[in-house]
Design an enzyme around this catalytic site. Structure first.
Site, PDB file in Angstrom:
ATOM      1  N   HIS A 102     -22.867  18.245  -5.456  1.00  0.00           N
ATOM      2  CA  HIS A 102     -21.963  17.491  -6.328  1.00  0.00           C
ATOM      3  C   HIS A 102     -20.564  17.433  -5.724  1.00  0.00           C
ATOM      4  O   HIS A 102     -20.193  18.261  -4.878  1.00  0.00           O
ATOM      5  CB  HIS A 102     -21.867  18.148  -7.715  1.00  0.00           C
ATOM      6  CG  HIS A 102     -21.260  19.517  -7.690  1.00  0.00           C
ATOM      7  ND1 HIS A 102     -21.904  20.609  -7.175  1.00  0.00           N
ATOM      8  CD2 HIS A 102     -20.036  19.963  -8.108  1.00  0.00           C
ATOM      9  CE1 HIS A 102     -21.127  21.673  -7.277  1.00  0.00           C
ATOM     10  NE2 HIS A 102     -19.977  21.321  -7.826  1.00  0.00           N
ATOM     11  N   ASP A 104     -16.725  17.580  -7.627  1.00  0.00           N
ATOM     12  CA  ASP A 104     -16.346  18.162  -8.918  1.00  0.00           C
ATOM     13  C   ASP A 104     -15.918  17.107  -9.921  1.00  0.00           C
ATOM     14  O   ASP A 104     -15.142  16.200  -9.607  1.00  0.00           O
ATOM     15  CB  ASP A 104     -15.177  19.146  -8.727  1.00  0.00           C
ATOM     16  CG  ASP A 104     -15.600  20.403  -7.988  1.00  0.00           C
ATOM     17  OD1 ASP A 104     -16.716  20.885  -8.221  1.00  0.00           O
ATOM     18  OD2 ASP A 104     -14.799  20.891  -7.166  1.00  0.00           O
ATOM     19  N   HIS A 258     -20.464  19.478  -2.364  1.00  0.00           N
ATOM     20  CA  HIS A 258     -20.709  20.892  -2.079  1.00  0.00           C
ATOM     21  C   HIS A 258     -21.805  21.421  -2.979  1.00  0.00           C
ATOM     22  O   HIS A 258     -22.152  20.804  -3.995  1.00  0.00           O
ATOM     23  CB  HIS A 258     -19.428  21.717  -2.194  1.00  0.00           C
ATOM     24  CG  HIS A 258     -18.760  21.637  -3.536  1.00  0.00           C
ATOM     25  ND1 HIS A 258     -17.977  20.577  -3.924  1.00  0.00           N
ATOM     26  CD2 HIS A 258     -18.780  22.487  -4.585  1.00  0.00           C
ATOM     27  CE1 HIS A 258     -17.522  20.789  -5.143  1.00  0.00           C
ATOM     28  NE2 HIS A 258     -18.005  21.942  -5.574  1.00  0.00           N
ATOM     29  N   ARG A 273     -10.622  29.626  -9.179  1.00  0.00           N
ATOM     30  CA  ARG A 273     -10.523  28.248  -8.675  1.00  0.00           C
ATOM     31  C   ARG A 273      -9.429  27.459  -9.385  1.00  0.00           C
ATOM     32  O   ARG A 273      -9.278  27.541 -10.605  1.00  0.00           O
ATOM     33  CB  ARG A 273     -11.863  27.516  -8.872  1.00  0.00           C
ATOM     34  CG  ARG A 273     -11.874  26.142  -8.219  1.00  0.00           C
ATOM     35  CD  ARG A 273     -13.182  25.410  -8.458  1.00  0.00           C
ATOM     36  NE  ARG A 273     -13.238  24.924  -9.816  1.00  0.00           N
ATOM     37  CZ  ARG A 273     -14.322  24.346 -10.356  1.00  0.00           C
ATOM     38  NH1 ARG A 273     -15.434  24.218  -9.658  1.00  0.00           N
ATOM     39  NH2 ARG A 273     -14.290  23.905 -11.598  1.00  0.00           N
TER      40      ARG A 273
HETATM   41  C1  SIN Z   1     -18.175  24.827  -7.412  1.00  0.00           C
HETATM   42  O1  SIN Z   1     -19.115  24.071  -7.536  1.00  0.00           O
HETATM   43  O2  SIN Z   1     -17.024  24.442  -7.535  1.00  0.00           O
HETATM   44  C2  SIN Z   1     -18.430  26.272  -7.086  1.00  0.00           C
HETATM   45  C3  SIN Z   1     -18.712  26.506  -5.652  1.00  0.00           C
HETATM   46  C4  SIN Z   1     -19.085  27.932  -5.395  1.00  0.00           C
HETATM   47  O3  SIN Z   1     -19.102  28.750  -6.310  1.00  0.00           O
HETATM   48  O4  SIN Z   1     -19.385  28.242  -4.245  1.00  0.00           O
END
Ligand code: SIN
Length: 278
Positions: A102, A104, A258, A273
């Protein structure tokens, strides 16, 4: 490619990704250094930093050097600080946040331009993150396929990953909004988007948020979308990041996908994050 004088930039794969050294992200960085970090992000699409000490106030200060902080609509779970999302895995979690490819929050009208993920606690092994270059995914399509996708819009929704109907909170430690007042956010974006800074075209669909192509039924959309989902994460478009405490990944959400690998079911993995508004 940029000639760097303030930072050292070392690519990690042929597709995308570079490790940045020679900088402490928590410091008050001068404009030249920030400009070089931004250039490295544009050149390499995802950049990594190691052995950083990044308290949340410095994490947010660093984020603000690149734009306003994006407030995530589904991670508003009573914490006072709405600008930071904590992603937690605990032993026994059956599911983890972001375990399918995906970008974000693409159901937003203006999805975030990027995210800065900092590792607080990581397992000894496992829990890596994959990234995929969506310029390369687009550029490697045939001309006929590119022509067909030209001008096609895709519908994006958070219906699968938030709200009471999604059922995700029963399976994992990272909780999302699931109250009765929750309503899906739905918006459309071009399947092929032009990056506002690089001017390059990239694929902008993903299997978490994209539901169908505008003007087509789900059944009509599915073969096209399924082909794109397979194509856009081919190994030659990807890199893989192995986390350690103090590692940072900073990705350009406009031209990458990612995936958080869920391969270590007995681990604690705790990440901090921020996201930058689009
Ligand atoms: C995410 O999808 O933003 C998380 C990525 C992760 O936890 O590695």
């Amino acid at each position: 490619m940029t000639a760097y004088t303030r930072i050292t930039v070392k690519p990690v794969s042929g597709a995308l990704g570079a490790e940045i050294s020679g900088v402490a992200v928590a410091d008050e960085l001068d404009t030249e250094t920030i400009n070089e970090i931004r250039a490295a992000l544009l050149d390499h699409l995802v950049i990594f930093f190691r052995e950083q000490d990044l308290p949340v106030d410095r994490h947010k200060a660093f984020t603000r050097r690149f734009g306003d902080i994006f407030i995530h609509p589904n991670y508003q779970l009573g914490q006072e600080d709405k600008e930071t999302v904590y992603l937690l895995r605990r032993p026994g979690d059956a599911s983890v946040a972001g375990e399918n490819w995906h970008a974000d929050t693409t159901m937003m009208e203006t999805p975030p331009m990027g995210a800065i993920l900092y590792a607080l606690e990581t397992p000894a092994f496992g829990g890596d993150t994959l990234f995929a270059n969506q310029y390369s995914a687009y550029e490697s399509l045939s001309d006929a396929m590119k022509d067909m996708l030209d001008g096609v819009m895709a519908v994006h929704s958070d219906i699968r990953i938030a709200g009471p109907q999604s059922g995700v909170n029963a399976k994992r430690s990272s909780q999302v909004r699931a109250d009765d007042q929750w309503r899906p956010t739905v918006n459309t974006h071009p399947v092929v988007r032009i990056h506002p800074e690089s001017g390059r075209k990239g694929l902008f669909v993903n299997p978490i948020y994209t539901t169908h192509l505008e003007g087509m039924s789900d059944a009509e959309s599915a073969p096209i979308l399924n082909f794109l989902y397979q194509h856009q994460c081919r190994p030659e478009f990807t890199c893989r990041f192995r986390w350690k405490p103090g590692s940072i990944a900073f990705w350009d959400n406009r031209c990458t996908l990612h995936l958080a690998i869920h391969d270590n079911h007995d681990c604690v993995r705790h990440m901090q994050r921020t996201q930058i508004a689009g």
